[in-house]
Scaffold this motif. Structure first.
Motif, PDB file in Angstrom:
ATOM      1  N   VAL A 130     -85.553 -47.495 -37.307  1.00  0.00           N
ATOM      2  CA  VAL A 130     -84.396 -47.431 -38.192  1.00  0.00           C
ATOM      3  C   VAL A 130     -83.751 -46.050 -38.056  1.00  0.00           C
ATOM      4  O   VAL A 130     -84.451 -45.044 -37.889  1.00  0.00           O
ATOM      5  N   PHE A 131     -82.434 -46.014 -38.088  1.00  0.00           N
ATOM      6  CA  PHE A 131     -81.688 -44.758 -38.008  1.00  0.00           C
ATOM      7  C   PHE A 131     -81.133 -44.436 -39.375  1.00  0.00           C
ATOM      8  O   PHE A 131     -80.596 -45.305 -40.056  1.00  0.00           O
ATOM      9  N   ALA A 132     -81.283 -43.179 -39.781  1.00  0.00           N
ATOM     10  CA  ALA A 132     -80.744 -42.741 -41.069  1.00  0.00           C
ATOM     11  C   ALA A 132     -80.118 -41.368 -40.855  1.00  0.00           C
ATOM     12  O   ALA A 132     -80.792 -40.343 -40.944  1.00  0.00           O
ATOM     13  N   VAL A 133     -78.847 -41.375 -40.539  1.00  0.00           N
ATOM     14  CA  VAL A 133     -78.125 -40.159 -40.176  1.00  0.00           C
ATOM     15  C   VAL A 133     -77.072 -39.881 -41.243  1.00  0.00           C
ATOM     16  O   VAL A 133     -76.461 -40.809 -41.772  1.00  0.00           O
ATOM     17  N   GLY A 134     -76.881 -38.613 -41.574  1.00  0.00           N
ATOM     18  CA  GLY A 134     -75.852 -38.241 -42.558  1.00  0.00           C
ATOM     19  C   GLY A 134     -76.177 -38.833 -43.922  1.00  0.00           C
ATOM     20  O   GLY A 134     -77.329 -38.869 -44.335  1.00  0.00           O
ATOM     21  N   ARG A 135     -75.146 -39.327 -44.597  1.00  0.00           N
ATOM     22  CA  ARG A 135     -75.342 -39.809 -45.967  1.00  0.00           C
ATOM     23  C   ARG A 135     -76.208 -41.066 -46.058  1.00  0.00           C
ATOM     24  O   ARG A 135     -76.708 -41.398 -47.129  1.00  0.00           O
ATOM     25  N   TYR A 136     -76.375 -41.770 -44.958  1.00  0.00           N
ATOM     26  CA  TYR A 136     -77.204 -42.977 -44.995  1.00  0.00           C
ATOM     27  C   TYR A 136     -78.653 -42.658 -45.318  1.00  0.00           C
ATOM     28  O   TYR A 136     -79.388 -43.517 -45.769  1.00  0.00           O
ATOM     29  N   LEU A 137     -79.082 -41.426 -45.071  1.00  0.00           N
ATOM     30  CA  LEU A 137     -80.478 -41.083 -45.352  1.00  0.00           C
ATOM     31  C   LEU A 137     -80.740 -41.174 -46.858  1.00  0.00           C
ATOM     32  O   LEU A 137     -81.590 -41.946 -47.298  1.00  0.00           O
TER      33      LEU A 137
ATOM     34  N   GLN B  25     -74.837 -44.855 -30.286  1.00  0.00           N
ATOM     35  CA  GLN B  25     -75.817 -43.979 -29.661  1.00  0.00           C
ATOM     36  C   GLN B  25     -77.251 -44.491 -29.852  1.00  0.00           C
ATOM     37  O   GLN B  25     -78.168 -44.123 -29.126  1.00  0.00           O
ATOM     38  N   ARG B  26     -77.419 -45.385 -30.840  1.00  0.00           N
ATOM     39  CA  ARG B  26     -78.764 -45.923 -31.097  1.00  0.00           C
ATOM     40  C   ARG B  26     -79.358 -46.578 -29.859  1.00  0.00           C
ATOM     41  O   ARG B  26     -80.562 -46.500 -29.628  1.00  0.00           O
ATOM     42  N   MET B  27     -78.541 -47.264 -29.061  1.00  0.00           N
ATOM     43  CA  MET B  27     -79.074 -47.978 -27.894  1.00  0.00           C
ATOM     44  C   MET B  27     -79.711 -47.009 -26.889  1.00  0.00           C
ATOM     45  O   MET B  27     -80.792 -47.258 -26.374  1.00  0.00           O
TER      46      MET B  27
ATOM     47  N   MET C 113     -83.709 -52.212 -36.677  1.00  0.00           N
ATOM     48  CA  MET C 113     -82.911 -52.640 -37.832  1.00  0.00           C
ATOM     49  C   MET C 113     -81.910 -51.587 -38.286  1.00  0.00           C
ATOM     50  O   MET C 113     -82.119 -50.391 -38.118  1.00  0.00           O
ATOM     51  N   ASP C 114     -80.830 -52.088 -38.929  1.00  0.00           N
ATOM     52  CA  ASP C 114     -79.939 -51.229 -39.717  1.00  0.00           C
ATOM     53  C   ASP C 114     -80.718 -50.728 -40.928  1.00  0.00           C
ATOM     54  O   ASP C 114     -81.644 -51.390 -41.408  1.00  0.00           O
ATOM     55  N   VAL C 115     -80.280 -49.612 -41.511  1.00  0.00           N
ATOM     56  CA  VAL C 115     -80.962 -49.073 -42.692  1.00  0.00           C
ATOM     57  C   VAL C 115     -80.307 -49.541 -43.994  1.00  0.00           C
ATOM     58  O   VAL C 115     -80.934 -49.477 -45.062  1.00  0.00           O
TER      59      VAL C 115
ATOM     60  N   TRP D 277     -66.846 -54.750 -32.022  1.00  0.00           N
ATOM     61  CA  TRP D 277     -67.944 -54.452 -32.941  1.00  0.00           C
ATOM     62  C   TRP D 277     -68.992 -53.547 -32.293  1.00  0.00           C
ATOM     63  O   TRP D 277     -70.179 -53.677 -32.535  1.00  0.00           O
ATOM     64  N   HIS D 278     -68.456 -52.629 -31.435  1.00  0.00           N
ATOM     65  CA  HIS D 278     -69.311 -51.553 -30.931  1.00  0.00           C
ATOM     66  C   HIS D 278     -70.561 -52.093 -30.262  1.00  0.00           C
ATOM     67  O   HIS D 278     -70.483 -53.000 -29.441  1.00  0.00           O
ATOM     68  N   ASP D 279     -71.743 -51.517 -30.608  1.00  0.00           N
ATOM     69  CA  ASP D 279     -72.999 -51.946 -29.990  1.00  0.00           C
ATOM     70  C   ASP D 279     -73.267 -53.440 -30.201  1.00  0.00           C
ATOM     71  O   ASP D 279     -73.867 -54.103 -29.351  1.00  0.00           O
TER      72      ASP D 279
ATOM     73  N   PRO E 287     -74.459 -53.735 -50.459  1.00  0.00           N
ATOM     74  CA  PRO E 287     -73.004 -53.923 -50.500  1.00  0.00           C
ATOM     75  C   PRO E 287     -72.330 -52.923 -49.569  1.00  0.00           C
ATOM     76  O   PRO E 287     -72.770 -51.784 -49.447  1.00  0.00           O
ATOM     77  N   LYS E 288     -71.276 -53.368 -48.905  1.00  0.00           N
ATOM     78  CA  LYS E 288     -70.538 -52.488 -47.990  1.00  0.00           C
ATOM     79  C   LYS E 288     -69.688 -51.521 -48.798  1.00  0.00           C
ATOM     80  O   LYS E 288     -68.986 -51.924 -49.713  1.00  0.00           O
ATOM     81  N   GLU E 289     -69.785 -50.261 -48.457  1.00  0.00           N
ATOM     82  CA  GLU E 289     -68.937 -49.269 -49.132  1.00  0.00           C
ATOM     83  C   GLU E 289     -68.160 -48.514 -48.081  1.00  0.00           C
ATOM     84  O   GLU E 289     -68.203 -47.295 -48.002  1.00  0.00           O
ATOM     85  N   TYR E 290     -67.443 -49.285 -47.261  1.00  0.00           N
ATOM     86  CA  TYR E 290     -66.745 -48.689 -46.131  1.00  0.00           C
ATOM     87  C   TYR E 290     -65.767 -47.609 -46.574  1.00  0.00           C
ATOM     88  O   TYR E 290     -65.665 -46.554 -45.972  1.00  0.00           O
ATOM     89  N   ALA E 291     -65.055 -47.885 -47.668  1.00  0.00           N
ATOM     90  CA  ALA E 291     -64.022 -46.943 -48.101  1.00  0.00           C
ATOM     91  C   ALA E 291     -64.651 -45.586 -48.398  1.00  0.00           C
ATOM     92  O   ALA E 291     -64.084 -44.536 -48.124  1.00  0.00           O
TER      93      ALA E 291
HETATM   94  C1  2GW Z   1     -71.807 -46.157 -40.099  1.00  0.00           C
HETATM   95  C2  2GW Z   1     -70.515 -46.549 -40.396  1.00  0.00           C
HETATM   96  C3  2GW Z   1     -69.724 -45.786 -41.240  1.00  0.00           C
HETATM   97  C4  2GW Z   1     -70.237 -44.667 -41.801  1.00  0.00           C
HETATM   98  C5  2GW Z   1     -71.524 -44.283 -41.513  1.00  0.00           C
HETATM   99  C6  2GW Z   1     -72.298 -45.008 -40.637  1.00  0.00           C
HETATM  100  C7  2GW Z   1     -73.663 -44.615 -40.358  1.00  0.00           C
HETATM  101  C8  2GW Z   1     -74.533 -45.509 -39.729  1.00  0.00           C
HETATM  102  C9  2GW Z   1     -74.166 -43.365 -40.791  1.00  0.00           C
HETATM  103  O1  2GW Z   1     -73.477 -42.497 -41.345  1.00  0.00           O
HETATM  104  N1  2GW Z   1     -75.489 -43.083 -40.602  1.00  0.00           N
HETATM  105  C10 2GW Z   1     -76.316 -43.965 -39.992  1.00  0.00           C
HETATM  106  O2  2GW Z   1     -77.508 -43.691 -39.885  1.00  0.00           O
HETATM  107  N2  2GW Z   1     -75.837 -45.158 -39.520  1.00  0.00           N
HETATM  108  C11 2GW Z   1     -76.769 -46.081 -38.848  1.00  0.00           C
HETATM  109  O3  2GW Z   1     -76.054 -47.039 -38.077  1.00  0.00           O
HETATM  110  C12 2GW Z   1     -77.565 -46.855 -39.903  1.00  0.00           C
HETATM  111  O4  2GW Z   1     -78.843 -47.184 -39.403  1.00  0.00           O
HETATM  112  C13 2GW Z   1     -76.711 -48.083 -40.072  1.00  0.00           C
HETATM  113  O5  2GW Z   1     -77.408 -49.151 -40.684  1.00  0.00           O
HETATM  114  C14 2GW Z   1     -76.295 -48.341 -38.622  1.00  0.00           C
HETATM  115  C15 2GW Z   1     -75.056 -49.229 -38.441  1.00  0.00           C
HETATM  116  O6  2GW Z   1     -74.022 -48.811 -39.312  1.00  0.00           O
HETATM  117  P1  2GW Z   1     -73.597 -49.740 -40.546  1.00  0.00           P
HETATM  118  O7  2GW Z   1     -74.845 -50.322 -41.134  1.00  0.00           O
HETATM  119  O8  2GW Z   1     -72.730 -48.974 -41.480  1.00  0.00           O
HETATM  120  O9  2GW Z   1     -72.712 -50.812 -39.845  1.00  0.00           O
HETATM  121  P2  2GW Z   1     -72.587 -52.408 -40.202  1.00  0.00           P
HETATM  122  O10 2GW Z   1     -73.511 -52.774 -41.312  1.00  0.00           O
HETATM  123  O11 2GW Z   1     -71.157 -52.750 -40.338  1.00  0.00           O
HETATM  124  O12 2GW Z   1     -73.187 -52.936 -38.880  1.00  0.00           O
HETATM  125  C16 2GW Z   1     -72.916 -53.867 -37.896  1.00  0.00           C
HETATM  126  O13 2GW Z   1     -71.993 -53.364 -36.926  1.00  0.00           O
HETATM  127  C17 2GW Z   1     -72.375 -52.100 -36.351  1.00  0.00           C
HETATM  128  C18 2GW Z   1     -71.332 -51.711 -35.326  1.00  0.00           C
HETATM  129  O14 2GW Z   1     -70.092 -51.503 -35.934  1.00  0.00           O
HETATM  130  C19 2GW Z   1     -73.761 -52.174 -35.727  1.00  0.00           C
HETATM  131  O15 2GW Z   1     -73.721 -53.033 -34.607  1.00  0.00           O
HETATM  132  C20 2GW Z   1     -74.760 -52.706 -36.735  1.00  0.00           C
HETATM  133  O16 2GW Z   1     -76.041 -52.869 -36.144  1.00  0.00           O
HETATM  134  C21 2GW Z   1     -74.296 -54.044 -37.290  1.00  0.00           C
HETATM  135  O17 2GW Z   1     -75.193 -54.497 -38.283  1.00  0.00           O
END
Ligand code: 2GW
Ligand code: MN
Length: 298
Positions: A65-72, A133-135, A156-158, A246-248, A290-294
């Motif tokens: 699992v990756f936990a970078v920046g605020r996700y940690l 970069q996770r890949m 997994m995503d975190v 959708w990136h990776d 829940p997604k908090e994209y904003a």
């Molecule tokens: C990612 C997006 C926006 C802001 C922060 C981050 C972020 C992601 C971060 O600041 N720190 C971090 O550790 N991550 C890691 O990347 C973390 O493990 C996170 O679960 C993962 C993927 O980012 P996430 O979860 O915000 O993206 P989702 O839930 O929209 O993920 C799907 O699409 C992604 C590509 O856009 C990936 O493929 C992901 O695996 C998918 O579930």
């Protein structure tokens, strides 16, 4: 897509990890792919048999699992605490946490036979790069200590937490996760990369399912191949100024189109509570936050 496996393929549902799968237990859903891989839904597998087989073979199971920046601060503690309650309980487990701030990783009490390793990664300035970069990082880890100490690895995503048993019934040579939002859509509507210049592109008529990059896994050898493919194609696209939709996840979907997964997990293994109740989702095992994209994607 609904319906049970055509009988000609039933023999293939003898699964090394769960004994005999019972696809007839769920006539309401698709329990087998066209290439003979099981799609595991609640009550098609026997968790006790899977547990016993995994113990007999003395598996070590990795969870990255990756936990970078605020996700940690935001997600990691709950992810790990609920993993202790539900992920591969009773098995030998090694967590790999990748972060740029090892000292900030929460100290979670681990059951016997389970350990946590922290690996330092650089913090990418763009969030898309954190995800992509996770890949590359996983590929390197699988070639190092993680690859030596684990037999199977789940990546997994975190931003999610466990809610129900997530055990060795999910294991196989390669494992893909049906995306909760897309599993019931016709193929032409799936959000694959469509730009033919991208290495992730799928043409109309291509693609089996839309897989979620929040959960994928397999043997160390299979994941070495998967991560090499995705990291290489992410780099090739970037060199030409391209970034898949959708990136990776787009590259993962291309990989699984070319190299079919040996097992597919039903959406209850990574469910979004925002979808609401669905009759076929009986026991969600991992729930999206829940997604908090904003808030997070600035
Ligand atoms: C990612 C997006 C926006 C802001 C922060 C981050 C972020 C992601 C971060 O600041 N720190 C971090 O550790 N991550 C890691 O990347 C973390 O493990 C996170 O679960 C993962 C993927 O980012 P996430 O979860 O915000 O993206 P989702 O839930 O929209 O993920 C799907 O699409 C992604 C590509 O856009 C990936 O493929 C992901 O695996 C998918 O579930
Ligand atoms: Mn996520």
């Amino acid at each position: 897509p609904m319906g049970v496996c055509p009988s000609a393929r039933m023999a293939l549902l003898r699964d090394n990890f769960t004994g005999l799968l019972n696809p007839w237990a769920r006539p309401d859903v698709l329990t087998c792919t066209s290439w003979g891989a099981p799609i595991i839904w609640d009550s098609t597998f026997n968790p006790a048999v899977a547990q016993q087989k995994a113990l007999q073979q003395n598996f070590t199971i990795g969870l990255t699992v990756f936990a970078v920046g605020r996700y940690l601060e935001k997600y990691l503690a709950r992810f790990l605490e609920t993993a202790e309650q539900h992920f591969m309980v009773g098995q030998r487990v090694v967590y790999y946490v990748f972060t740029e701030r090892p000292a900030a990783v929460p100290r979670v009490a681990l059951a016997p036979g389970r350990r946590l390793r922290v690996e330092r990664v650089a913090r990418e300035p763009r969030w898309q790069d954190v995800s992509m970069q996770r890949m590359r990082t996983l590929h390197e880890a699988l070639g190092g200590r993680l690859g030596r100490e684990a037999h199977f690895v789940l990546c997994m995503d975190v931003d999610q937490h466990f809610r129900g048993a997530f055990g060795p019934e999910v294991l196989a040579e390669s494992v893909a996760q049906l995306h909760a939002w897309h599993y019931h859509w016709p193929r032409w509507l799936l959000p694959y990369e469509r730009d033919v210049r991208s290495t992730a592109a799928l043409a109309l008529g291509e693609g089996d399912f839309y897989y979620h990059a929040a959960v994928f896994g397999g043997s160390v050898a299979a994941l070495r191949g998967l991560t090499a493919h995705c990291a290489r194609n992410l780099r090739r696209d970037r060199e030409r100024g391209l970034e898949a939709r959708w990136h990776d996840e787009s590259h993962l979907n291309k990989f699984f189109w070319l190299h079919k997964p040996a097992k597919v997990l039903s959406p209850e293994f990574c469910w979004s509570p925002e979808i609401g109740r669905r009759a076929e989702i009986r026991q969600p095992r991992l729930l999206w936050a829940p997604k908090e994209y904003a808030l997070l994607r600035d």
